[in-house]
Design a protein around this motif. Structure first.
Motif, PDB file in Angstrom:
ATOM      1  N   THR A 189       0.814  -1.209   0.000  1.00 15.99           N
ATOM      2  CA  THR A 189       0.000   0.000   0.000  1.00 15.99           C
ATOM      3  C   THR A 189       0.853   1.268   0.000  1.00 15.99           C
ATOM      4  O   THR A 189       0.608   2.201  -0.773  1.00 15.99           O
ATOM      5  N   ALA A 190       1.865   1.317   0.879  1.00 15.23           N
ATOM      6  CA  ALA A 190       2.705   2.525   0.973  1.00 15.23           C
ATOM      7  C   ALA A 190       3.510   2.731  -0.305  1.00 15.23           C
ATOM      8  O   ALA A 190       3.696   3.866  -0.759  1.00 15.23           O
ATOM      9  N   SER A 191       3.986   1.638  -0.899  1.00 18.44           N
ATOM     10  CA  SER A 191       4.735   1.745  -2.144  1.00 18.44           C
ATOM     11  C   SER A 191       3.856   2.296  -3.259  1.00 18.44           C
ATOM     12  O   SER A 191       4.256   3.213  -3.995  1.00 18.44           O
ATOM     13  N   ARG A 192       2.645   1.785  -3.376  1.00 17.90           N
ATOM     14  CA  ARG A 192       1.747   2.231  -4.430  1.00 17.90           C
ATOM     15  C   ARG A 192       1.330   3.695  -4.209  1.00 17.90           C
ATOM     16  O   ARG A 192       1.161   4.453  -5.168  1.00 17.90           O
ATOM     17  N   ALA A 193       1.173   4.077  -2.946  1.00 19.73           N
ATOM     18  CA  ALA A 193       0.845   5.476  -2.657  1.00 19.73           C
ATOM     19  C   ALA A 193       1.988   6.394  -3.075  1.00 19.73           C
ATOM     20  O   ALA A 193       1.771   7.492  -3.613  1.00 19.73           O
ATOM     21  N   ALA A 253       5.138  14.567 -11.035  1.00 20.53           N
ATOM     22  CA  ALA A 253       5.783  14.675 -12.340  1.00 20.53           C
ATOM     23  C   ALA A 253       4.816  15.136 -13.424  1.00 20.53           C
ATOM     24  O   ALA A 253       5.221  15.829 -14.367  1.00 20.53           O
ATOM     25  N   GLY A 254       3.539  14.755 -13.295  1.00 21.58           N
ATOM     26  CA  GLY A 254       2.551  15.143 -14.294  1.00 21.58           C
ATOM     27  C   GLY A 254       2.908  14.626 -15.668  1.00 21.58           C
ATOM     28  O   GLY A 254       3.306  13.475 -15.846  1.00 21.58           O
ATOM     29  N   ARG A 255       2.809  15.484 -16.665  1.00 20.83           N
ATOM     30  CA  ARG A 255       3.080  15.070 -18.038  1.00 20.83           C
ATOM     31  C   ARG A 255       4.556  14.806 -18.299  1.00 20.83           C
ATOM     32  O   ARG A 255       4.915  14.224 -19.333  1.00 20.83           O
ATOM     33  N   THR A 256       5.411  15.243 -17.384  1.00 21.74           N
ATOM     34  CA  THR A 256       6.851  15.019 -17.569  1.00 21.74           C
ATOM     35  C   THR A 256       7.318  13.736 -16.901  1.00 21.74           C
ATOM     36  O   THR A 256       8.515  13.498 -16.790  1.00 21.74           O
ATOM     37  N   ALA A 257       6.382  12.897 -16.460  1.00 22.63           N
ATOM     38  CA  ALA A 257       6.741  11.642 -15.788  1.00 22.63           C
ATOM     39  C   ALA A 257       7.624  10.790 -16.696  1.00 22.63           C
ATOM     40  O   ALA A 257       7.270  10.545 -17.856  1.00 22.63           O
ATOM     41  N   PRO A 258       8.777  10.329 -16.213  1.00 21.64           N
ATOM     42  CA  PRO A 258       9.650   9.506 -17.049  1.00 21.64           C
ATOM     43  C   PRO A 258       8.994   8.162 -17.355  1.00 21.64           C
ATOM     44  O   PRO A 258       8.144   7.689 -16.596  1.00 21.64           O
ATOM     45  N   PRO A 259       9.363   7.520 -18.471  1.00 20.31           N
ATOM     46  CA  PRO A 259       8.738   6.247 -18.847  1.00 20.31           C
ATOM     47  C   PRO A 259       8.906   5.160 -17.789  1.00 20.31           C
ATOM     48  O   PRO A 259       8.035   4.300 -17.630  1.00 20.31           O
ATOM     49  N   GLU A 260      10.031   5.203 -17.050  1.00 22.36           N
ATOM     50  CA  GLU A 260      10.234   4.201 -15.996  1.00 22.36           C
ATOM     51  C   GLU A 260       9.168   4.322 -14.911  1.00 22.36           C
ATOM     52  O   GLU A 260       8.673   3.324 -14.389  1.00 22.36           O
ATOM     53  N   LEU A 261       8.802   5.563 -14.570  1.00 20.82           N
ATOM     54  CA  LEU A 261       7.764   5.783 -13.563  1.00 20.82           C
ATOM     55  C   LEU A 261       6.406   5.373 -14.109  1.00 20.82           C
ATOM     56  O   LEU A 261       5.601   4.759 -13.395  1.00 20.82           O
ATOM     57  N   VAL A 262       6.131   5.692 -15.354  1.00 24.16           N
ATOM     58  CA  VAL A 262       4.854   5.310 -15.957  1.00 24.16           C
ATOM     59  C   VAL A 262       4.709   3.794 -15.957  1.00 24.16           C
ATOM     60  O   VAL A 262       3.657   3.245 -15.618  1.00 24.16           O
ATOM     61  N   GLY A 263       5.789   3.091 -16.331  1.00 24.67           N
ATOM     62  CA  GLY A 263       5.747   1.629 -16.333  1.00 24.67           C
ATOM     63  C   GLY A 263       5.531   1.062 -14.949  1.00 24.67           C
ATOM     64  O   GLY A 263       4.770   0.119 -14.753  1.00 24.67           O
ATOM     65  N   LEU A 264       6.201   1.652 -13.951  1.00 29.03           N
ATOM     66  CA  LEU A 264       6.048   1.206 -12.574  1.00 29.03           C
ATOM     67  C   LEU A 264       4.611   1.421 -12.102  1.00 29.03           C
ATOM     68  O   LEU A 264       4.020   0.560 -11.425  1.00 29.03           O
ATOM     69  N   ALA A 265       4.037   2.564 -12.436  1.00 33.30           N
ATOM     70  CA  ALA A 265       2.661   2.852 -12.058  1.00 33.30           C
ATOM     71  C   ALA A 265       1.693   1.865 -12.701  1.00 33.30           C
ATOM     72  O   ALA A 265       0.731   1.419 -12.078  1.00 33.30           O
ATOM     73  N   GLU A 266       1.955   1.497 -13.941  1.00 33.25           N
ATOM     74  CA  GLU A 266       1.087   0.538 -14.626  1.00 33.25           C
ATOM     75  C   GLU A 266       1.207  -0.849 -14.010  1.00 33.25           C
ATOM     76  O   GLU A 266       0.183  -1.527 -13.801  1.00 33.25           O
ATOM     77  N   ARG A 267       2.431  -1.278 -13.709  1.00 33.53           N
ATOM     78  CA  ARG A 267       2.620  -2.621 -13.141  1.00 33.53           C
ATOM     79  C   ARG A 267       2.015  -2.757 -11.754  1.00 33.53           C
ATOM     80  O   ARG A 267       1.564  -3.829 -11.363  1.00 33.53           O
ATOM     81  N   SER A 268       2.008  -1.661 -10.993  1.00 27.08           N
ATOM     82  CA  SER A 268       1.464  -1.701  -9.636  1.00 27.08           C
ATOM     83  C   SER A 268       0.010  -1.265  -9.571  1.00 27.08           C
ATOM     84  O   SER A 268      -0.588  -1.266  -8.491  1.00 27.08           O
ATOM     85  N   ALA A 269      -0.549  -0.890 -10.716  1.00 31.31           N
ATOM     86  CA  ALA A 269      -1.936  -0.383 -10.778  1.00 31.31           C
ATOM     87  C   ALA A 269      -2.135   0.759  -9.787  1.00 31.31           C
ATOM     88  O   ALA A 269      -3.196   0.903  -9.169  1.00 31.31           O
ATOM     89  N   ALA A 270      -1.111   1.592  -9.636  1.00 32.09           N
ATOM     90  CA  ALA A 270      -1.154   2.666  -8.641  1.00 32.09           C
ATOM     91  C   ALA A 270      -2.160   3.747  -8.995  1.00 32.09           C
ATOM     92  O   ALA A 270      -2.572   4.508  -8.123  1.00 32.09           O
ATOM     93  N   LEU A 271      -2.558   3.841 -10.255  1.00 34.26           N
ATOM     94  CA  LEU A 271      -3.466   4.900 -10.666  1.00 34.26           C
ATOM     95  C   LEU A 271      -4.865   4.385 -10.969  1.00 34.26           C
ATOM     96  O   LEU A 271      -5.727   5.149 -11.418  1.00 34.26           O
ATOM     97  N   ASP A 272      -5.104   3.091 -10.731  1.00 35.32           N
ATOM     98  CA  ASP A 272      -6.443   2.540 -11.024  1.00 35.32           C
ATOM     99  C   ASP A 272      -7.466   2.993  -9.995  1.00 35.32           C
ATOM    100  O   ASP A 272      -7.129   3.218  -8.845  1.00 35.32           O
TER     101      ASP A 272
END
Length: 422
Positions: A390-394, A403-422
């Motif tokens: 939970t804390a990691s996903r938060a 980061a907003g629109r400037t989020a690096p691809p590594e962060l975007v991939g991490l967010a997708e794998r952890s479903a942090a934005l679902d």
């Protein structure tokens, strides 16, 4: 305005005005202080201090928890708070890696043995083989390979639960000890997958099996697992009660137990769980006092150990000191402590947890690049833990927000794998 993930120091009048808003909203919705405390993972005394303007709320994540519990927006509590552009994280849908393990602890574990008695023991496995299987189970737990653990634990629990009821009397204490270790492994795994209700059941069964084994210290190790489950359930009062009662019993009546490293490992681990409880409650002084007590115990042991799979020792105390500092929002302190730690001798799970907490500390300071680097290294060691914690996903969600629109691809991939934005 946020400063390194925290609000500027509020004046007395601002704290009182904020507390008055919290109290008015709570009463308006018929919520008791104890209920609000449970919802935000704090103690009733913390809520009382907030409402009286004594305790500041200086972290955005805590402000969000209060707003969610009261059913209002963050801005209703603090008009200066930033408006989030993404929804809060939710638990990913679909089967959990520990679903099969949950079924294993559902219902009574050995109904067949109760009905058939000794005739139920159709499959005999040597104690040495069973002990090896339990060791493998703990290896899977420490490496966060929960899908494999879930597949293997069912048959092992079935054999052990039948064996403790049907084996020769002389063998039963050893079998109960193995059964306690299995349930402790399950409790640890369930906690890491945020399945705290199942962890509670597993820990309770571990305590009972340990008592049946005739060995006292595994009972206290089971209480440590129980306190972990209570923390995840946000039952901080129960976690504090369980751990404090165990510490008091050890220090009052456990002179023999504390004369050996195994007993000190248990005592030190209980001190660390109390540090976490107080950190989650916002009790900075008490949290640091418990870390200090744990350091003192670790010095008495003098080396890193893994008694009862607690991994207690000087290194693990410092890892927990990092975690405690992060929970308190003291990112600079966490990073300073973390820079001095060499955790290479510990399990992948412990090393991953340290990296994850250092990533969270950088996130609190809005160091996006450094935070992502640490979280990716943690994911490499224990991907299932990082993606479900939970804390990691938060932290991943907050980094994406920063980061907003400037989020690096590594962060975007991490967010997708952890479903942090679902």
């Amino acid at each position: 305005m946020l400063y390194k993930g925290r609000w500027p120091v509020a004046s007395d009048d601002e704290r009182k005005a904020f507390g008055a808003r919290v109290a008015a909203l709570r009463k308006q919705r018929g919520i008791k202080q104890t209920e609000l405390a449970t919802a935000v993972g704090r103690t009733p005394s913390w809520v009382s201090q907030v409402e009286r303007g004594v305790q500041p709320v200086s972290r955005l994540d805590v402000l969000q928890l209060l707003a969610d519990a009261l059913g209002v927006s963050v801005q209703a509590l603090n008009p200066d708070a930033p408006v989030a552009s993404v929804p809060p994280p939710t638990v990913p849908e679909g089967p959990n890696d520990l679903d099969a393990a949950r079924l294993t602890i559902s219902g009574h574990p050995a109904l067949g043995a109760l009905l058939a008695g000794r005739a139920a023991a159709t499959e005999r496995t040597s104690l040495a083989d069973l002990s090896h299987q339990v060791d493998v189970l703990w290896e899977l737990t420490h490496t966060a390979r929960f899908a494999e653990l879930s597949a293997q634990v069912g048959p092992l629990v079935d054999r052990l639960e039948a064996a403790v009821r049907t084996a020769a009397t002389a063998d039963r204490p050893a079998l109960h000890a193995l059964l306690a270790r299995v349930y402790q492994a399950l409790a640890a795994a369930f906690v890491r997958q945020d399945e705290a209700d199942a962890a509670w059941i597993a820990a309770d069964r571990a305590i009972r099996a340990a008592e049946q084994s005739g060995d006292v210290l595994p009972v206290f190790a089971g209480i440590y697992r129980l306190a972990q489950a209570f923390v995840r359930l946000k039952r901080l009062d129960q976690a504090e009660h369980a751990a404090t009662t165990a510490v008091r019993a050890l220090e009052t009546h456990g002179e023999d137990a504390l004369s050996v490293p195994e007993g000190l490992s248990v005592l030190g681990s209980l001190r660390l769980i109390l540090a976490l409880v107080h950190a989650r409650s916002g009790n900075r002084d008490q949290a640091r006092a418990e870390i200090s007590e744990a350091r003192s115990v670790a010095r008495r042991i003098g080396a890193d150990r893994n008694d009862f799979n607690l991994e207690f020792g000087p290194t693990n105390v410092e890892i927990q000191a990092v975690s405690t500092a992060v929970e308190l929002g003291d990112a600079g302190e966490a990073l300073d402590i973390g820079a001095r730690i060499n955790a290479e001798a510990l399990s992948p799970e412990r090393r991953s947890r340290l990296l994850m907490d250092l990533g969270r500390a950088h996130a609190q300071r809005r160091h996006v690049g450094e935070a992502v680097e640490y979280l990716l290294r943690a994911e490499e060691l224990a991907p299932e833990t990082v993606r479900s914690h939970t804390a990691s996903r938060a932290a991943i969600r907050e980094l994406t927000l920063i980061a907003g629109r400037t989020a690096p691809p590594e962060l975007v991939g991490l967010a997708e794998r952890s479903a942090a934005l679902d």
